[in-house]
Design an enzyme around this catalytic site. Structure first.
Site, PDB file in Angstrom:
ATOM      1  CE  LYS A 115     -10.661  -1.002   9.194  1.00  0.00           C
ATOM      2  NZ  LYS A 115     -10.545  -0.204   8.576  1.00  0.00           N
ATOM      3  CE  LYS A 156     -11.855   7.184   5.401  1.00  0.00           C
ATOM      4  NZ  LYS A 156     -13.323   6.284   5.704  1.00  0.00           N
ATOM      5  CE  LYS A 208     -20.842   2.067   9.339  1.00  0.00           C
ATOM      6  NZ  LYS A 208     -20.357   1.510   7.706  1.00  0.00           N
TER       7      LYS A 208
END
Length: 320
Positions: A110, A189, A192
Site C-alpha cells: 500500500k 489481481k 479497488k
C-alpha cells in the site's frame, strides 16, 4: 465449527469480493456457526469522508444480504457495534513483536502504491487478529493477499496462549485455489487499489462498457488466440459450465472469433448470474428500516459472544 470473515466498506463490491469472500460466506454458513462483519474500523485507515463511509456501509450490507447471507444462520454485524474488539487489539499489541508488522507485505504494498502511512494501516494485522480471536473462530475465509495476516493472527494466538494459558482458538484459513485470485481488467489481481474492478451490481449499459474494456492483446479477428493467457477467459470460467468454457476455448484456437465476441459472452453470463440478486437488493433497498433493525439485533448477538472471550482475556492478563 465457528466461521468468521469480514469485508471492508471500501467501495463498490466487485467480482473479486464476490468470488473471493462473499460466495464463500454464503456457502460456509451451511456448515457451521457463522459470523460476518462489515469492517468499518479497518476502513478508517484510509480516512474516508464520514458520509461516504456511512453510504458504503449501507450499500455493502445490502449487497451481502442480496447475495445470500441468511441472518438465521449468520450473525451479520458492523465491526464498530462491538467496541470490545478495540480493547482486545490493545492487549494483543502488547504481545506483538514489531518485526511481525514490519514484514507485512500488505502494508509495504500500500505504501508503494502511494497510500499515506499511518499507525492504523501499520497495525492493521493486529486489529484483524482481534477480529478473529474475539469470536474464537475455527475457520476464516480469506483471499491470498490476507494469508500473511492470518498467519500473524495464528502466531499471536499461540504466543498469547503460551504466556497466559489456553484462551484463544487457533484459526485455520480457507482459500479455495480456483478462485483465490480473480483477475481484474488489466490482468492484475482485481482490487479497488488498482482501479481495475468489475462491479457485481450496476446499470446494464455501464457494466457492459466496463466488461468491454478488459485488456487483451492486439490479435485480429481472424487470428487464432491463446485462451489460457486471456483475462476474458479467466473471468468467463467463473460463470460458465465446463462445456461452455471448452466451447469458448475452441473458438479462440480456431480463429475468426474476436475478443469483442468473447467479452459479450462474458457480459451476458455475468448479467444472468446476478439477476436474482439484483431483484433481492432492490427489495431490501425499499425497506431500509428492516435492514437497520436487523444489523442492530445482530450487533447485540456479536457483542454477547465477544464479551465472553474478553472477560477471559482480562482475567488472564490481570485486569479482572
Amino acid at each position: 465449527m465457528r466461521i468468521l470473515t469480514g469485508i471492508q466498506p471500501s467501495g463498490v463490491p466487485h467480482l473479486g469480493n464476490y468470488f473471493g469472500a462473499m460466495r464463500q460466506v454464503c456457502d460456509l454458513q451451511e456448515k457451521g456457526e457463522s459470523f460476518l462483519f462489515i469492517a468499518d474500523y479497518h476502513a478508517l485507515t484510509t480516512n474516508p469522508e464520514p458520509e461516504q463511509l456511512r453510504e458504503r456501509i449501507l450499500n455493502l450490507t445490502l449487497d451481502f444480504l442480496a447475495c445470500g447471507v441468511d441472518t438465521e444462520k449468520t450473525v451479520f454485524f458492523r465491526q464498530s457495534a462491538v467496541p470490545e474488539v478495540c480493547e482486545l487489539m490493545w492487549i494483543l499489541n502488547t504481545v506483538t513483536p514489531l518485526g511481525f508488522l514490519e514484514r507485512a507485505h500488505s502494508y509495504k504494498d500500500k505504501i508503494a502504491k502511494g497510500f499515506l502511512p499511518n499507525n492504523g494501516l501499520f497495525s492493521y494485522p493486529v486489529l484483524m487478529a482481534a477480529d478473529i480471536l474475539l469470536y474464537n473462530a475455527n475457520l476464516v475465509p480469506v483471499g491470498k493477499d490476507q494469508k500473511q495476516h492470518l498467519e500473524i493472527t495464528r502466531d499471536l494466538a499461540i504466543k498469547f496462549n503460551n504466556e497466559y494459558g489456553e484462551i484463544f482458538t487457533i484459526p485455520d484459513g480457507y482459500i479455495p485455489d480456483q478462485v483465490a485470485i480473480v483477475p481484474g481488467l488489466d490482468g492484475q489481481k482485481m482490487s479497488k487499489s488498482y482501479n481495475n474492478t468489475i462491479p457485481i451490481f450496476g446499470k446494464e449499459k455501464a457494466l457492459r462498457k466496463t466488461v468491454m474494456s478488459i485488456v487483451t492483446d492486439c490479435k485480429g479477428l481472424e487470428e487464432p488466440k491463446d485462451p489460457e493467457s486471456c483475462n476474458v477467459v479467466a473471468l468467463y470460467k467463473l460463470f460458465a459450465s465446463e462445456t461452455e468454457l471448452n466451447a469458448m476455448k475452441e473458438k479462440y484456437r480456431a480463429g475468426n472469433y474476436g475478443y469483442g465476441h468473447a467479452k459479450q459472452e462474458l457480459f451476458e453470463k455475468m448479467w444472468e448470474f446476478f439477476a436474482p440478486m439484483r431483484t433481492r437488493r432492490a427489495e431490501l433497498e425499499a425497506n431500509l428500516d428492516f435492514v437497520e433493525e436487523l444489523l442492530r439485533k445482530n450487533g447485540e448477538k456479536a457483542r454477547a459472544a465477544a464479551s465472553i472471550t474478553l472477560d477471559k482475556v482480562r482475567s488472564a492478563v490481570g485486569l479482572k
